[in-house]
Design a protein around this motif. Structure first.
Motif, short mmCIF file in Angstrom:
data_model
loop_
_atom_site.label_atom_id
_atom_site.label_comp_id
_atom_site.label_asym_id
_atom_site.label_seq_id
_atom_site.Cartn_x
_atom_site.Cartn_y
_atom_site.Cartn_z
N THR A 1 27.78 27.16 -45.05
CA THR A 1 27.73 28.60 -44.76
C THR A 1 27.44 29.47 -45.98
O THR A 1 26.88 30.55 -45.83
CB THR A 1 29.05 29.07 -44.13
OG1 THR A 1 30.14 28.81 -45.04
CG2 THR A 1 29.32 28.35 -42.81
N THR B 1 21.80 33.49 -41.77
CA THR B 1 22.20 33.36 -40.36
C THR B 1 21.86 34.64 -39.59
O THR B 1 22.61 35.09 -38.73
CB THR B 1 23.72 33.07 -40.26
OG1 THR B 1 24.43 34.08 -41.00
CG2 THR B 1 24.05 31.71 -40.81
N ARG C 1 21.92 30.60 -36.70
CA ARG C 1 23.36 30.43 -36.52
C ARG C 1 23.65 29.16 -35.71
O ARG C 1 24.60 28.43 -36.00
CB ARG C 1 23.97 31.66 -35.82
CG ARG C 1 23.97 32.90 -36.70
CD ARG C 1 24.89 33.97 -36.15
NE ARG C 1 24.41 34.59 -34.92
CZ ARG C 1 23.54 35.60 -34.89
NH1 ARG C 1 23.04 36.10 -36.01
NH2 ARG C 1 23.17 36.13 -33.73
N VAL D 1 23.52 26.17 -37.96
CA VAL D 1 24.75 26.02 -38.76
C VAL D 1 25.86 25.41 -37.91
O VAL D 1 26.54 24.47 -38.33
CB VAL D 1 25.20 27.39 -39.33
CG1 VAL D 1 26.59 27.27 -39.97
CG2 VAL D 1 24.20 27.89 -40.36
N PHE E 1 33.81 29.75 -37.21
CA PHE E 1 32.46 30.22 -36.86
C PHE E 1 32.54 31.49 -36.03
O PHE E 1 31.87 32.48 -36.32
CB PHE E 1 31.74 29.12 -36.09
CG PHE E 1 30.29 29.39 -35.84
CD1 PHE E 1 29.32 29.09 -36.77
CD2 PHE E 1 29.89 29.97 -34.64
CE1 PHE E 1 27.98 29.34 -36.52
CE2 PHE E 1 28.56 30.25 -34.39
CZ PHE E 1 27.60 29.93 -35.33
#
Length: 623
Positions: free
Chosen positions: A371, A376, A382, A385, A413
């Protein structure tokens, strides 16, 4: 094949327990028993007793209890079979052979430890001789004391193709080749492997020399050269200094993995005895298992450059499938340009210990890797990830640990992007930096945690008083976590540190603006966030808040555990439903098959046969 109980009893009767324990513990006679300070926990008053007549030891302090075999397993980090093998050799017994492969391996290793020990003695003599001047100069340059050199058995291999071979001429050349000290060359005379190098003997967990590492003195490649794989030496299954670090680590409950021999030796010289190193390769699964025998969460210490960060991620990825409840890894990243040896020499034992105590968890390391600095901005990025995070969780074979990782990643998250969504609608704050604005949308726990950090900035001495408790607070924000580490590091160097000196120290580390934003954006007015609050009151109130946060943290952990167990139960129920549906479908198919088979048995008789039967029936009736 298991070892017969009768053989184990024979070992216990032949090997004196006190003689084995005395290698690790200073024992004094106490009536019919012997006593000493327990090797399993730190104590000043002896509460550890050894009874040779009954062949067991017992500690009245920590409850440690066992026989001679258990003592060797626990103190030397050996497997049960290896411990029995070593004790059997002491007792003059031949270990029951497990299989032809084990017999061949044992036969190959027989007598080779004497060869490596003789070579080590010769290398040590060369270091103190005329030819070892350059090696001694290198040792002096690295700041090693004579006692340290002696303790680690450092030596020197002259820059000669046949010096060792000639010096050990009474040993069969085949054995010198077998242990990797001499290289056999086709069409040429065998020659010494190690030439012009500072020599580091490598021991197995029982303290026997099994191989060597050699560092070139002057120019040349490779910089470090290790023994090849031999019947004694397998670099993927050994850790440098484990024989010395293991007992110390079992007492302290921590063990640290560094990158090189000199890091291990330098740390030992300043008083940090629990350090080991792999043999110039990435940490293997076997080495991780060795570490877990000693401590539940070994700390891996890497350089602060990009190569060090990559090495940390590789180690984390390799560890994931092996994780079990209570077994994990933690990570320390050294300051840029410094290795553990340099850091310990410059900052001392206390500062290095603080680094180790503040080590980052494995899950935090993975989270940051996926991250930090990652774009993102779009849903697709996103999603990528999130997918990588869940792939890490799925790599864990233990389902309990895997489900908890999934839950933790999901919460982090969601929290990260929920905060971002909320921040879009927050009003602009004049005078605050963009980093401060991004921290406006925080949970109550995060707000309280930041107030605690403001308290440390205002009253730095509190870090010295309540540092251990504060170090256990979970801080998801990497920058805030970095600030906490920086404060602890500063206070460890100067226990009388005031807030102005601390501010100057933080500015030098690039944390000045962040600390200023934290103070300005603090939403809670606690006594410990005010400069004029008396020290005793500030300490007491901050301890109260930290206790509240720790309680919430424990509740969150319990909730996560319950959630994971619930998820596991749901998954189990789903799998059971699937199994029952499949079983139902199978039984239904069998019923259909059975019905069809019965219909086949009861099929109508052909016409000709019916007529015959009818005629016969009629005839019988008529007759």
């Amino acid at each position: 094949m298991s070892i017969p109980p009768q053989f184990l009893d024979e070992i216990r009767s032949r090997v004196s327990l006190s003689s084995v324990v005395a290698r690790r513990v200073k024992l004094l006679r106490a009536g019919r028993e012997m006593k000493g300070c327990c090797p399993f926990h730190n104590e000043k008053t002896p509460s550890f007793y050894v009874n040779d007549d009954k062949a067991f030891y017992h500690c009245f302090g920590c409850g440690a209890h066992g026989d001679v075999i258990r003592f060797v397993v626990e103190q030397e980090g050996l497997s049960f079979r290896d411990a029995v093998a070593g004790l059997a050799a002491e007792a003059g017994l031949e270990l029951p052979e497990e299989n032809p492969e084990a017999r061949a391996k044992a036969k190959a290793a027989a007598g080779l430890h004497d060869v490596t020990a003789a070579a080590s003695d010769w290398f040590r003599k060369q270091l103190s001789g005329l030819g070892g001047a350059d090696a001694r100069a290198y040792i002096d340059k690295r700041g090693l004391k004579p006692a340290t050199v002696e303790a680690f058995g450092l030596g020197f291999a002259p820059d000669s193709r046949g010096a060792l071979k000639a010096a050990l001429g009474d040993i069969d050349i085949r054995k010198l080749i077998e242990v990797g000290l001499v290289i056999e060359a086709e069409g040429r005379e065998p020659y010494d492997r190690f030439r012009g190098r500072l020599m580091f003997p490598i021991r197995d967990p029982r303290g026997r020399i099994v191989g060597f590492g050699g560092r070139i003195i002057g120019a040349g490649e490779p910089k470090y050269l290790n023994s090849p794989d031999t019947p004694l030496f397998d670099k993927g299954r050994l850790l440098y200094n484990l024989d010395k670090a293991g007992p110390a680590a079992r007492k302290s409950g921590r063990i640290v993995v560094v990158e090189g021999y000199m890091d291990v030796i330098g740390l030992a010289q300043v008083g940090f005895a629990e350090a080991v190193a792999p043999m110039g390769t990435a940490l293997t699964e076997d080495q991780m298992k060795l570490l877990w025998r000693v401590a539940p969460e070994p700390v891996l210490c890497f350089d602060g450059d990009s190569a060090g960060r990559r090495a940390a991620i590789r180690a984390a990825m390799r560890a994931l499938p092996l994780l079990e409840p209570g077994k994990s890894l933690r990570f320390v990243t050294m300051p840029q340009g410094q290795d553990p040896d340099d850091f310990a020499k410059a900052r001392g034992l206390s500062a290095f210990t603080d680094l180790v105590n503040g080590a980052e968890s494995l899950i935090d390391t993975l989270w940051k890797a996926e991250t930090d600095g990652v774009d993102t901005a779009t849903p697709e990025r996103r999603a990528a990830v999130r997918q990588r995070l869940f792939e890490h969780a799925h790599a864990i074979e233990n389902q309990t640990v895997a489900s908890l990782y999934q839950s933790e990643f999901r919460e982090r998250f969601d929290a990260m992007f929920r905060a971002r969504r909320e921040n879009r609608f927050m009003p602009a704050v004049r005078g605050a930096s963009s980093a401060a604005k991004a921290r406006l949308a925080l949970s109550p726990v995060e707000i309280e945690t930041r107030s605690v950090m403001v308290g440390l900035l205002t009253h730095p001495h509190i870090a010295d008083v309540h540092g251990e408790t504060i170090s256990h607070l979970h801080i998801a924000d990497p920058q805030l976590d970095r600030l906490r580490s920086a404060i602890f590091s500063a206070i460890s160097r100067n226990h009388d540190l005031d807030k102005d000196v601390l501010a100057h120290d933080l500015a030098a580390q690039g944390l000045g603006q962040y600390a200023d934003d934290l103070r300005r954006m603090n939403r809670l007015d606690f006594s410990f966030t005010r400069p004029r609050t008396p020290a005793a009151i500030a300490e007491q109130d901050l301890a109260c808040v930290v206790g509240h946060l720790m309680a919430l943290q424990r509740i969150d952990e319990d909730l996560a555990d319950l959630r994971a167990r619930y998820d596991s139960l749901v998954q189990s129920e789903f799998e059971e439903q699937q199994r029952l549906r499949a079983e139902k479908a199978r039984v239904e198919r069998e019923l259909i098959d059975l019905a069809e088979a019965r219909r086949g048995d009861e099929a109508p008789t052909p016409a000709k046969e019916r007529n015959l039967d009818g005629d016969q029936s009629t005839g019988e009736a008529q007759g």
